[in-house]
Design an enzyme around this catalytic site. Structure first.
Site, PDB file in Angstrom:
ATOM      1  N   ASP A  81     103.676  41.072  31.312  1.00  0.00           N
ATOM      2  CA  ASP A  81     102.842  40.169  31.526  1.00  0.00           C
ATOM      3  C   ASP A  81     102.503  39.798  32.760  1.00  0.00           C
ATOM      4  O   ASP A  81     102.350  38.465  33.185  1.00  0.00           O
ATOM      5  CB  ASP A  81     103.216  38.830  30.637  1.00  0.00           C
ATOM      6  CG  ASP A  81     102.029  37.877  30.283  1.00  0.00           C
ATOM      7  OD1 ASP A  81     101.001  38.271  30.626  1.00  0.00           O
ATOM      8  OD2 ASP A  81     102.447  36.663  30.022  1.00  0.00           O
ATOM      9  N   GLY A 106     104.658  26.814  26.104  1.00  0.00           N
ATOM     10  CA  GLY A 106     105.181  25.476  26.208  1.00  0.00           C
ATOM     11  C   GLY A 106     104.829  24.586  27.374  1.00  0.00           C
ATOM     12  O   GLY A 106     103.669  24.919  27.811  1.00  0.00           O
ATOM     13  N   GLN A 107     105.747  24.154  28.416  1.00  0.00           N
ATOM     14  CA  GLN A 107     104.987  23.422  29.643  1.00  0.00           C
ATOM     15  C   GLN A 107     106.283  23.631  30.555  1.00  0.00           C
ATOM     16  O   GLN A 107     107.604  23.744  30.298  1.00  0.00           O
ATOM     17  CB  GLN A 107     104.643  22.096  29.478  1.00  0.00           C
ATOM     18  CG  GLN A 107     105.755  21.068  28.727  1.00  0.00           C
ATOM     19  CD  GLN A 107     105.345  19.844  28.267  1.00  0.00           C
ATOM     20  OE1 GLN A 107     104.376  19.361  28.956  1.00  0.00           O
ATOM     21  NE2 GLN A 107     105.964  19.260  27.308  1.00  0.00           N
ATOM     22  N   VAL A 108     105.859  23.339  31.839  1.00  0.00           N
ATOM     23  CA  VAL A 108     106.582  23.392  33.148  1.00  0.00           C
ATOM     24  C   VAL A 108     106.634  22.223  33.598  1.00  0.00           C
ATOM     25  O   VAL A 108     105.439  21.503  34.110  1.00  0.00           O
ATOM     26  CB  VAL A 108     106.220  24.302  33.990  1.00  0.00           C
ATOM     27  CG1 VAL A 108     107.269  24.498  35.230  1.00  0.00           C
ATOM     28  CG2 VAL A 108     106.318  25.828  33.255  1.00  0.00           C
TER      29      VAL A 108
END
EC number: 2.7.11.1
Length: 836
Positions: free
Chosen positions: A644, A530-532
């Protein structure tokens, strides 16, 4: 041989006899009788006191000798008072003694006594001493001037003689000495022969010396005085009679000039061997300026500048004497390559191009970085101590205690702050924006829909008018000029999917709200999840980061796992000392799960990019390694695998400091709840993931080692374009994996034959990747032993062989064995701190 300036007929014999103190091992005054000196007295008309020079001390008193030669006067007039002349000489000697004491020449008193009491005169030694004085000081006079001076002095000593001199040699002859003609007087030759037969003379049976040769190729460097401050042994290759030899292969590395060393007092010797840009500028500024002026004079006056020297460029370091314990390469000022054309494979290293692990931050702006030519563990090149190893340096410093973690972090902060000065304008802009944001943040009391102002109600769209009634606490409804997306949505077609783009990301608009509490300021970053967004929390009155997950069902489950991991880590670290991002809250808004965390700065990949992919200083890498290991220790203590690790998931907590925090637990899992079998970014993917083996917490150690190597070099350690190429790069360094791993691999047939031999692999440039043909030292272009050992223990085929987090925290690379604080140059200035 002894060189004289003048003699005196009026000195009483008592003074001549009283001068029986030993001159040096070279010449004993007991061997100088009245008969020996009589030939010269017959030709002397000077009324000045006698000045006897000892060539065993000429290198220690070279400047004084030059001043005395320049101060020689013509014979006094017949009516001149001898007492006045003697008084003038005495005052001159007092000034010379004061000058000698100031320069640290401790043997001047003995030399002055010899000057005032001896009664000999010969000009051959004077010429040799004068020449050596000029060579030592780096200011070799014009041969014509030297010859004229010799003629004048000879005329002064023998005004009635009719000597004829040979033609003055030119520079093309490359003959640094002037020769007297064969018409020397019998008295002069007799005196020379008698002096040469004394102990230490050229004709003395125990130490016969070669006669002066006209071939300049046989010249040797003058012998340095054993009394020199920086000298311990006299060079056996020196010869006072033969003079300086030309530069050859044996002189490519030699000692520093006595001229430079004589200006350095013993009390400042330790400071002077350090690079002036690293050391205390206030103590070395004057010395550096003086050294630069003398260097320019050397370039202007040295006769070697016009002489071909076997493909070796001229340097003032060519006139060198001293002991072989401290050597330095020839500094090729004229042929030094520029920084842009510097060849990392070349053996040439310009002075001052290497730094230690704890290096000055002020020099980082001008030094190359790995993988170019940076060497992190060698001592700073200096004219006196270029050959000293790091082990000798540590022993000399006398500090082998491990460096505390707090001290390491502080030193790295100082270096990072100076690195930030390269982008001062950008950093200041970010600091000012964040400062204004924090100043504008004010905690607001929550209101219900019934208590809202009419102005705020009128600003609501039709969709929001229905939506807001479901919220009990309202803090923010959007800015006045915000072009809300909900205005474009008809009420009869209301659907949460209309707020998303084609990829499922939420369409964030600046000035709009989230959950009627958070004000959207900017988009920080985007990813597969998604996005921050950078937002203002009007409830707490602070700036926060909100991770807005895509509106996809497959992301919801993992997002809830991430929330659970963040909560657990924050509970395990209430004091926030283990460098993990702080979780604040989470919510669901218009079909998107949102996680609220603290706002951090740039990620480490952006730091590398802003540094032009040249890598970071080793002390900064070490600081990041320490903080990363502390975060991994917290994770493993809670049985969590990050899965990750990469530079993009390590963020700066302060734009001016080397402080980082670990983020993005979207792929993380607990030991007993592994969700995925294929994870990690390719460059940092562990071999067991590529081979399809069982994995555990050790995959984070592999990724961590790859990150440190990339931080140091600026480029990925294993930059595979696909999994096959990635495995080929790994085998290039580690060789083929053990047969046990190949047999247990579910993908072994794709990479190996039935005997376990790897299939041929080529990279994107069609270069064959041959196993076991490269080393970590070659890839990182460094010989820093502790760093290479640390990486080699992180990057092992078998996960069981890799270093553990606890062992890594006790490794020499992390603890260190030396602590030399970096110093900021006077020209640098600290950037302002962030507001609290």
């Amino acid at each position: 041989m002894v060189g004289l300036i003048s003699t005196s007929e009026t000195l009483p014999k008592q003074e001549s006899k009283s001068s029986s103190a030993p001159v040096s091992n070279f010449l004993s005054p007991n061997n100088l009788t009245e008969q020996t000196c009589s030939p010269l007295r017959a030709h002397s008309t000077f009324k000045e006191p006698v000045f006897l020079l000892s060539q065993r001390q000429y290198s220690h008193n070279s400047k004084i000798l030059t001043e005395l030669i320049n101060s020689v006067k013509r014979p006094n007039k017949p009516d001149q008072n001898e007492e006045k002349s003697a008084v003038g000489i005495e005052e001159k000697s007092f000034k010379d003694e004061h000058l000698a004491q100031k320069k640290g020449l401790h043997h001047f008193a003995d030399l002055k006594e010899i000057f005032l009491n001896k009664n000999l005169s010969t000009l051959d030694g004077l010429q040799d001493a004068s020449l050596h004085d000029n060579i030592q000081s780096g200011k070799l006079d014009n041969p014509v001037i030297s010859q004229n001076r010799r003629i004048v002095l000879e005329k002064l000593a023998n005004p009635n003689s009719s000597k004829e001199y040979e033609t003055i040699p030119t520079v093309e002859n490359r003959h640094p000495l002037n020769k007297l003609s064969k018409t020397k007087t019998l008295a002069y030759e007799e005196t020379i022969n008698q002096l040469d037969e004394t102990p230490g003379g050229t004709n003395y049976p125990m130490n016969k010396k070669k006669t002066l040769s006209s071939e300049t190729n046989k010249y040797e460097y003058p012998q340095q005085s054993k009394f020199h401050e920086c000298s311990q042994f006299a060079s056996p290759r020196s010869s006072i009679v033969n003079g300086p030899r030309t530069l050859g292969k044996n002189s490519k590395r030699a000692d520093d000039t006595a001229r430079m060393a004589s200006r350095m007092k013993p009390s400042n010797f330790n400071n002077n061997i350090q690079s002036s840009s690293y050391g205390h500028a206030s103590q070395s500024t004057k010395l550096t300026s003086q050294r630069d002026n003398d260097h320019q004079k050397d370039l202007n006056f040295s006769p070697y500048k016009s002489i071909p020297l076997n493909n070796r460029p001229y340097s003032p370091m060519s006139e060198i004497v001293g002991f072989s314990g401290s050597t330095t390469p020839l500094d090729t000022y004229g042929n030094r390559p520029s920084g842009k054309k510097f060849n990392k494979n070349s053996k040439f290293r310009p002075p001052g191009s290497t730094i230690s692990s704890y290096s000055s931050a002020s020099t980082l702006r001008r030094l190359p970085r790995a993988p170019g030519s940076k060497v992190h563990a060698e001592r700073q090149n200096s004219t006196f101590n270029s050959g000293i190893s790091l082990r000798a340096l540590r022993k000399e410093m006398g500090n082998t205690a491990p460096v505390s973690s707090n001290q390491l972090l502080k030193d790295a902060d100082l270096v990072m702050e100076n690195l930030s000065t390269r982008n001062t304008e950008k950093v200041l802009r970010e600091v000012n924006i964040l400062k204004r944001l924090r100043e504008s943040c004010v905690a607001i009391t929550a209101k219900s829909y019934d208590t809202l102002d009419e102005r705020k109600i009128r600003s609501l769209t039709t969709f929001e008018y229905l939506e807001i009634k479901n919220f009990q606490k309202i803090y923010f409804t959007g800015s006045e000029n915000c072009q809300k997306l909900s205005k474009q949505i008809p009420l009869d077609e209301c659907n949460e999917a209309l707020f998303d783009d084609d990829n499922g990301d939420y369409k964030a608009i600046q000035g709009d709200h989230l959950l009627y509490r958070y004000e959207i300021i900017d988009t920080v970053g985007k990813g597969s999840f998604g996005q921050v967004l950078k937002c203002i929390d009007h409830k707490r009155g602070q700036v926060v980061a909100i991770k807005v997950i895509k509106n996809r069902q497959k992301f919801h489950g993992q997002t809830l796992v991430e929330v659970g991991i963040l909560k657990r880590l924050c509970e395990a670290d209430p004091a926030d000392k283990n460098n993990v991002i702080r979780y604040l809250s989470h919510f669901d808004f218009r079909g998107h799960l949102c996680i609220v965390t603290e706002l951090l700065g740039s990620n480490l990949f952006d730091v590398i990019r802003e540094n032009n992919y040249k890598g970071l200083p080793l002390i900064v890498v070490k600081s990041f390694a320490l903080q990363g290991l502390q975060a991994l220790r917290l994770l493993q203590g809670q049985n969590i695998i990050h899965c990750d690790l990469k530079p993009e998931n390590l963020l700066l907590s302060h734009p001016l400091k080397a402080r980082i925090k670990l983020i993005d637990f979207g792929s993380s899992c607990f030991y007993n709840e592994k969700v995925y079998t294929y994870l990690q970014s390719r460059f940092y993917r562990a071999p067991e993931i590529i081979l399809g083996l069982e994995y555990g917490k050790e995959i984070d150690i592999w990724s961590f080692g790859c990150i440190l190597a990339e931080l140091f070099t600026g480029v990925p350690l294993f930059p595979g374009g696909n999994e096959t190429e990635q495995l080929g790069y790994i085998m290039e360094v580690l060789g083929p994996p053990p047969m046990a791993l190949i047999r247990n691999s579910t993908r072994s047939k794709a990479y190996f034959d039935s005997e376990g031999k790897p299939h041929p692999i080529t990279d994107s440039h069609n270069r064959l990747l041959v196993p076991s043909t490269r080393t970590f030292s070659q890839l990182l272009n460094t010989k820093q032993a502790s760093f290479l050992d640390f990486l080699s223990k992180c990057l092992k085929w078998d996960p069981k062989d890799r270093i553990t987090v606890d062992s890594a925290l006790q490794h020499e690379f992390i603890l260190g064995k030396t602590s030399q604080k970096p110093m900021v140059s006077k020209g640098s200035h600290p950037l302002p701190d962030l507001p609290v």
